[in-house]
Design an enzyme around this catalytic site. Structure first.
Site, mmCIF file in Angstrom:
data_model
loop_
_atom_site.group_PDB
_atom_site.id
_atom_site.type_symbol
_atom_site.label_atom_id
_atom_site.label_comp_id
_atom_site.label_asym_id
_atom_site.label_seq_id
_atom_site.Cartn_x
_atom_site.Cartn_y
_atom_site.Cartn_z
ATOM 1 N N SER A 96 3.395 -39.323 32.796
ATOM 2 C CA SER A 96 4.596 -40.129 32.549
ATOM 3 C C SER A 96 4.358 -41.354 31.679
ATOM 4 C CB SER A 96 5.221 -40.567 33.875
ATOM 5 O OG SER A 96 5.927 -39.495 34.458
ATOM 6 N N LYS A 99 6.455 -41.794 28.605
ATOM 7 C CA LYS A 99 7.747 -42.471 28.535
ATOM 8 C C LYS A 99 7.674 -43.831 27.850
ATOM 9 C CE LYS A 99 9.100 -39.842 32.553
ATOM 10 N NZ LYS A 99 8.908 -39.721 34.000
ATOM 11 N N SER A 161 10.853 -43.987 36.573
ATOM 12 C CA SER A 161 10.104 -42.924 35.897
ATOM 13 C C SER A 161 10.863 -41.603 35.926
ATOM 14 C CB SER A 161 8.713 -42.741 36.526
ATOM 15 O OG SER A 161 7.870 -42.009 35.664
#
Length: 434
Positions: A96, A99, A161
């Site tokens: 993640s 991102k 997230s």
């Protein structure tokens, strides 16, 4: 036409003129054999040196802490220097932390007026099915076929997230997630992220989706610098959407008040990842840990790296942009000397207390010959400590080095012929800045 060689002949004669011999040094007569000589006096022994408490210099810099991760790096934000690292250019799965680039691209597109915080973003079936509540990944619990303000999606992606929020943002920005991934790669190339390739906006596992700890640090530095307002979202500890409140997974936000970002990541392939940044006083550091064995370990490792950097390193501005560092002679030029300097401020990070040991040098041609355009690189500025180059920057012309008139070029040409080849580049010490 013989008269054209008259200046050359005069210059050669002037250069070869014989200087008058200096006056002879008078010779001192030796004393007569029976002359009375002075009686030698005893010489007192010098007093023993008294040790001064605390006069031990800046002290040593210890090695960085032992980090239990696949790859990691510690970077100074202001100078961009790497203070410590292990396998920082090794290819790893970003999970993640992807991102961070998704938010960078969205922020960049907003800065260009292509997107707006109040845009109503459609939540497609792909965003809902691939990143929604029915998956095992992190989600913002967006509802299928609903519309959500772009600002809320940014908060959901950064703080919670949310994979669904990342996919929805990608589709809204570029029409499809695949096209958005190409945009991500273009921005990565622009930022110098040579070890990174994206195929999606959220970080779902894929063999062709990878990055490096070094690239994550470069991206983090660019995000903080380019979009400070958007970066403030990374410090928010919780966000509620659709009646569901979720906490930021970066536990250092609660542990260390100087930490204000950045992003966590985790998959079975990537392990536990965390990129952090903290500011103490005027100094900001960026730490990136990729592939730690646990959530606690990634937080502990980042904390140790940040503490190490703040404790043992400092950053100073040595030279200001467009300030002359040297003004060597310009042959055949309209001006006698050409000022040289750097295009941007030069900041250097070094161990605490060792500022006076920094050595700066200017590497440039032994002879500068016009024309030399303003802004052209003519050499290199290097800053070293213990024979290690800490900073290297282009040395550029700060003024226009145009050609001089006919007789200037002719006279300098004769002198250059008379002096012969100037040789290779020369290196000279540069004055310390502020």
């Amino acid at each position: 036409m013989p008269f054209l060689f008259a200046p050359a002949i005069l210059l050669v004669l002037a250069a070869t003129a014989v200087r008058a011999d200096p006056p002879a040094t008078p010779v001192t007569q030796a004393p007569a054999p029976n002359a009375a000589l002075p009686t030698p006096q005893p010489v007192a022994k010098p007093a023993a040196a008294v040790p001064v408490p605390g006069a031990v210099g800046p002290g040593p810099t210890p090695p960085p802490p032992a980090i239990d991760a696949k790859a990691w790096v510690l970077m100074d934000y202001a100078s961009g220097q790497i203070l410590a690292e292990s396998n920082m250019d090794q290819r790893v799965a970003p999970a993640s932390i992807t991102k961070v680039m998704t938010s960078y691209v969205v922020s960049a597109e907003m800065a260009q007026g292509k997107l707006h915080l109040d845009d109503q973003v459609f939540i497609s079936e792909r965003a809902w099915r691939s990143g929604g509540a029915g998956t095992d990944g992190s989600t913002s619990f967006l509802q299928l076929n609903s519309k959500v303000a772009l600002k809320d999606l940014l908060y959901g992606m950064i703080i919670q997230s949310g994979n669904d929020a990342a996919i929805a943002l990608a589709e809204h920005t570029a029409g499809s997630e695949e096209t958005f991934a190409q945009l991500m790669n273009q921005y990565a190339a622009k930022l110098g992220m040579t070890g990174t390739h994206y195929v999606d906006a959220s970080g779902l596992p894929n063999p062709e989706h990878y990055t490096t700890a070094h690239d994550v640090a470069l991206l983090s530095r660019a995000l903080i610098h380019d979009f400070p307002a958007e970066y403030k979202v990374y410090a928010i500890k919780e966000f509620e959407w659709n009646g569901i409140k979720q906490h930021n997974r970066n536990t250092l936000l609660w542990r260390d008040e100087t930490v204000d970002g950045i992003k966590t990541g985790h998959t079975s392939e990537a392990g536990f990842c965390l990129a952090t940044s903290a500011k103490r006083g005027d100094q900001r550091l960026i730490a990136v840990v990729m592939g730690a064995p646990s959530e606690k370990q990634r937080a502990d490792d980042n904390q140790e790296l940040l503490n190490y950097g703040f404790r043992f390193f400092e950053t100073k501005k040595l030279y200001a942009a467009n300030a002359p560092l040297a003004a060597p002679e310009l042959w055949k030029g309209a001006i006698a000397n050409l000022p040289l300097g750097v295009a941007e401020d030069v900041l250097v990070t070094f161990p605490h207390g060792r500022y006076n040991e920094l050595k700066a040098s200017l590497d440039m041609p032994a002879r500068l010959v016009a024309p030399i355009g303003k802004g052209k690189q003519v050499g290199t500025l290097k800053v070293q400590l213990d024979d290690k180059v800490l900073v290297q920057r282009p040395l550029i012309a700060l003024d226009e080095g145009a050609e001089g008139g006919f007789f200037k070029r002719l006279g300098d040409g004769v002198w250059m012929w008379f002096k012969g080849d100037a040789g290779t580049n020369v290196s000279s010490a540069a004055p310390k800045g502020d």
